[in-house]
Design a protein around this motif. Structure first.
Motif, PDB file in Angstrom:
ATOM      1  N   ASP A  21       0.828  -1.216   0.000  1.00 18.34           N
ATOM      2  CA  ASP A  21       0.000   0.000   0.000  1.00 18.34           C
ATOM      3  C   ASP A  21       0.857   1.259   0.000  1.00 18.34           C
ATOM      4  N   SER A  22       1.892   1.300   0.824  1.00 16.10           N
ATOM      5  CA  SER A  22       2.765   2.468   0.890  1.00 16.10           C
ATOM      6  C   SER A  22       4.092   2.062   1.517  1.00 16.10           C
ATOM      7  N   GLY A  23       5.088   2.908   1.345  1.00 22.16           N
ATOM      8  CA  GLY A  23       6.402   2.638   1.910  1.00 22.16           C
ATOM      9  C   GLY A  23       7.302   1.901   0.942  1.00 22.16           C
ATOM     10  N   TYR A  24       8.292   1.177   1.485  1.00 25.11           N
ATOM     11  CA  TYR A  24       9.335   0.573   0.674  1.00 25.11           C
ATOM     12  C   TYR A  24       9.348  -0.943   0.820  1.00 25.11           C
ATOM     13  N   LEU A  25       9.660  -1.621  -0.262  1.00 24.69           N
ATOM     14  CA  LEU A  25      10.143  -2.991  -0.251  1.00 24.69           C
ATOM     15  C   LEU A  25      11.556  -2.944  -0.801  1.00 24.69           C
ATOM     16  N   SER A  26      12.486  -3.660  -0.173  1.00 27.54           N
ATOM     17  CA  SER A  26      13.884  -3.522  -0.589  1.00 27.54           C
ATOM     18  C   SER A  26      14.636  -4.822  -0.394  1.00 27.54           C
ATOM     19  N   ILE A  27      15.773  -4.906  -1.082  1.00 28.68           N
ATOM     20  CA  ILE A  27      16.672  -6.059  -1.033  1.00 28.68           C
ATOM     21  C   ILE A  27      18.087  -5.536  -0.788  1.00 28.68           C
ATOM     22  N   ALA A  28      18.818  -6.181   0.113  1.00 27.82           N
ATOM     23  CA  ALA A  28      20.201  -5.786   0.371  1.00 27.82           C
ATOM     24  C   ALA A  28      21.061  -6.040  -0.862  1.00 27.82           C
ATOM     25  N   LEU A  29      21.971  -5.103  -1.137  1.00 26.60           N
ATOM     26  CA  LEU A  29      22.925  -5.257  -2.228  1.00 26.60           C
ATOM     27  C   LEU A  29      24.160  -5.936  -1.643  1.00 26.60           C
ATOM     28  N   GLY A  30      24.235  -7.248  -1.793  1.00 28.96           N
ATOM     29  CA  GLY A  30      25.227  -8.035  -1.070  1.00 28.96           C
ATOM     30  C   GLY A  30      26.651  -7.597  -1.258  1.00 28.96           C
ATOM     31  N   SER A  31      27.060  -7.304  -2.497  1.00 32.35           N
ATOM     32  CA  SER A  31      28.469  -6.996  -2.741  1.00 32.35           C
ATOM     33  C   SER A  31      28.854  -5.613  -2.244  1.00 32.35           C
ATOM     34  N   ALA A  32      27.873  -4.737  -2.014  1.00 30.28           N
ATOM     35  CA  ALA A  32      28.175  -3.377  -1.596  1.00 30.28           C
ATOM     36  C   ALA A  32      28.136  -3.191  -0.089  1.00 30.28           C
ATOM     37  N   GLY A  33      27.657  -4.176   0.656  1.00 39.16           N
ATOM     38  CA  GLY A  33      27.601  -4.067   2.101  1.00 39.16           C
ATOM     39  C   GLY A  33      26.207  -3.708   2.594  1.00 39.16           C
ATOM     40  N   PRO A  34      25.950  -3.868   3.900  1.00 35.99           N
ATOM     41  CA  PRO A  34      24.596  -3.713   4.458  1.00 35.99           C
ATOM     42  C   PRO A  34      24.050  -2.294   4.399  1.00 35.99           C
ATOM     43  N   ARG A  35      24.897  -1.306   4.130  1.00 34.49           N
ATOM     44  CA  ARG A  35      24.439   0.086   4.096  1.00 34.49           C
ATOM     45  C   ARG A  35      23.548   0.363   2.889  1.00 34.49           C
ATOM     46  N   PHE A  36      23.592  -0.485   1.864  1.00 38.32           N
ATOM     47  CA  PHE A  36      22.919  -0.187   0.602  1.00 38.32           C
ATOM     48  C   PHE A  36      21.840  -1.226   0.297  1.00 38.32           C
ATOM     49  N   ARG A  37      20.665  -0.731  -0.141  1.00 36.91           N
ATOM     50  CA  ARG A  37      19.567  -1.603  -0.524  1.00 36.91           C
ATOM     51  C   ARG A  37      18.914  -1.059  -1.796  1.00 36.91           C
ATOM     52  N   GLY A  38      18.555  -1.962  -2.684  1.00 38.90           N
ATOM     53  CA  GLY A  38      17.761  -1.581  -3.841  1.00 38.90           C
ATOM     54  C   GLY A  38      16.301  -1.818  -3.527  1.00 38.90           C
ATOM     55  N   GLY A  39      15.432  -0.880  -3.884  1.00 35.23           N
ATOM     56  CA  GLY A  39      14.041  -1.017  -3.483  1.00 35.23           C
ATOM     57  C   GLY A  39      13.061  -0.371  -4.435  1.00 35.23           C
ATOM     58  N   ILE A  40      11.796  -0.541  -4.085  1.00 33.83           N
ATOM     59  CA  ILE A  40      10.677   0.085  -4.794  1.00 33.83           C
ATOM     60  C   ILE A  40       9.854   0.839  -3.764  1.00 33.83           C
ATOM     61  N   GLN A  46       8.140   3.336  -7.766  1.00 28.92           N
ATOM     62  CA  GLN A  46       9.349   3.935  -8.314  1.00 28.92           C
ATOM     63  C   GLN A  46      10.596   3.256  -7.747  1.00 28.92           C
ATOM     64  N   GLU A  47      11.629   3.088  -8.611  1.00 26.47           N
ATOM     65  CA  GLU A  47      12.889   2.498  -8.165  1.00 26.47           C
ATOM     66  C   GLU A  47      13.622   3.450  -7.222  1.00 26.47           C
ATOM     67  N   VAL A  48      14.248   2.879  -6.184  1.00 24.75           N
ATOM     68  CA  VAL A  48      15.008   3.689  -5.236  1.00 24.75           C
ATOM     69  C   VAL A  48      16.308   2.975  -4.874  1.00 24.75           C
ATOM     70  N   LEU A  49      17.311   3.775  -4.547  1.00 21.05           N
ATOM     71  CA  LEU A  49      18.484   3.294  -3.838  1.00 21.05           C
ATOM     72  C   LEU A  49      18.351   3.788  -2.408  1.00 21.05           C
ATOM     73  N   LEU A  50      18.446   2.885  -1.439  1.00 20.28           N
ATOM     74  CA  LEU A  50      18.346   3.231  -0.030  1.00 20.28           C
ATOM     75  C   LEU A  50      19.716   3.108   0.617  1.00 20.28           C
ATOM     76  N   VAL A  51      20.121   4.156   1.327  1.00 25.41           N
ATOM     77  CA  VAL A  51      21.437   4.198   1.971  1.00 25.41           C
ATOM     78  C   VAL A  51      21.226   4.419   3.461  1.00 25.41           C
ATOM     79  N   GLY A  52      21.743   3.498   4.293  1.00 24.64           N
ATOM     80  CA  GLY A  52      21.531   3.560   5.728  1.00 24.64           C
ATOM     81  C   GLY A  52      22.570   4.400   6.453  1.00 24.64           C
ATOM     82  N   PHE A  53      22.113   5.103   7.506  1.00 25.29           N
ATOM     83  CA  PHE A  53      23.004   5.916   8.338  1.00 25.29           C
ATOM     84  C   PHE A  53      22.593   5.772   9.802  1.00 25.29           C
TER      85      PHE A  53
END
Length: 337
Positions: A21-40, A46-53
């Motif tokens: 309904d709303s928000g993000y679904l995402s998958i960890a980008l394994g080779s780049a480390g846990p800080r990065f996720r590809g999502g919708i 819409q496609e998104v890159l999610l970066v954790g801090f």
């Protein structure tokens, strides 16, 4: 560490048929480390890159860049372990998918270089890199580079080829090439910076120093000035041929190849204009200067605080102490294998 250049597309494709309904679904980008996720992001899909801090408070909204084809938002959703908030770089409807993907991969590369910086520093690096893309997207397309720009880019790419010839790992070499993105010097690591100046004149070697900081030693980092003299020869290479030679060399290293192509975009090189680069160049002279205390240049620390900025010219043929040897440079540059 660099992400597999196909990993983002794989993540987005895997989520393409999911629903929320709303928000993000995402998958960890394994080779780049846990800080990065590809999502919708839903409901817009819409496609998104999610970066954790890990930050005590989110950045203010006015700090976040937005431009043609993308926007940046902050989410506190628990999208992955270890991070208190996530910055989402989101593609907008109608935006060119390939360009957005390159932008996202470039953001990953910028934050994947080993650094001792704080989380706030890493966020500032991400924002700076996105703003560079924003400026690039808003820049008018000029087509073919001017001859001055062509010669300057030829020199930077030729120096990159020299690094590769010295067995510098391609990922390290390409991560250090920051000139097209507005770096203080053309090549920068944690321990050194190298500024490349390229000249086509048969006699004399005047170079323009574009700021008081360009040859400044900052945070203990050594600075070198590389001077490449070119001659136009039929047996030489055009800029386009030099670029394609390096692309061929980087084929076994997809992360470095993607980084190289993104840097060329920032430098204004358009592959559709390749046939227009008809001048062939040979490097007739290579000189490397260590910008030490006795090197003649303007330093902000030795000038009055009333002098806010300066652009000036150096005549390198009047300066002693240069060398043709890359070895000492690589030792201090910190990228040799």
């Amino acid at each position: 560490m660099q992400t597999d250049p196909n990993e983002l597309q794989v993540a987005w494709a895997a989520l393409a048929n999911e629903r929320k309904d709303s928000g993000y679904l995402s998958i960890a980008l394994g080779s780049a480390g846990p800080r990065f996720r590809g999502g919708i992001r839903y409901p817009d899909h819409q496609e998104v890159l999610l970066v954790g801090f890990n930050l005590q408070s989110p950045p203010q909204k006015q700090m976040l860049p937005a431009g043609r084809g993308f926007k940046v938002e902050v989410s506190s959703e628990p999208l992955g372990p270890g991070f208190s908030l996530w910055v989402a770089l989101e593609r907008q409807p109608g935006a060119i998918a390939d360009l957005f993907t390159q932008m996202a991969e470039d953001a990953i590369e910028a934050l994947s270089t080993p650094t001792a910086g704080s989380e706030a520093y890493l966020l500032s690096v991400l924002i700076a890199r996105i703003r560079a893309w924003q400026d690039f997207m808003e820049r008018p397309r000029a087509g073919r580079l001017s001859q001055e720009e062509e010669i300057g880019l030829f020199g930077e790419v030729a120096f990159l080829e020299m690094l590769l010839a010295e067995q510098v790992h391609p990922d390290k070499a390409l991560s250090s090439w920051v000139g097209p993105r507005g770096g203080l010097q053309d090549f920068i690591t944690d321990t050194a910076g190298v500024e490349i100046k390229t000249n086509l004149r048969p006699a004399g070697f005047p170079v323009t120093i574009s700021s008081l900081e360009q040859l400044e030693t900052l945070d203990g980092r050594l600075v070198f000035l590389g001077a490449l003299r070119l001659t136009m020869q039929n047996e030489g290479r055009t800029l386009a041929v030099l670029i394609n030679d390096i692309r061929h060399e980087l084929e076994p290293f997809p992360g470095a190849l993607g980084n190289f192509n993104r840097s060329l975009l920032f430098a204004g090189f358009d592959d559709s204009c390749s046939d227009e680069y008809t001048r062939s160049y040979l490097i007739s002279q290579r000189r490397i200067f260590h910008v030490g205390d006795d090197f003649p240049c303007l330093r902000r620390g030795s000038l009055s605080t009333a002098i806010r900025s300066a652009v000036y010219e150096l005549e390198l043929d009047m300066i002693d102490g240069s060398s043709n040897d890359l070895g000492p440079v690589l030792l201090h540059f910190g990228v040799n294998t």
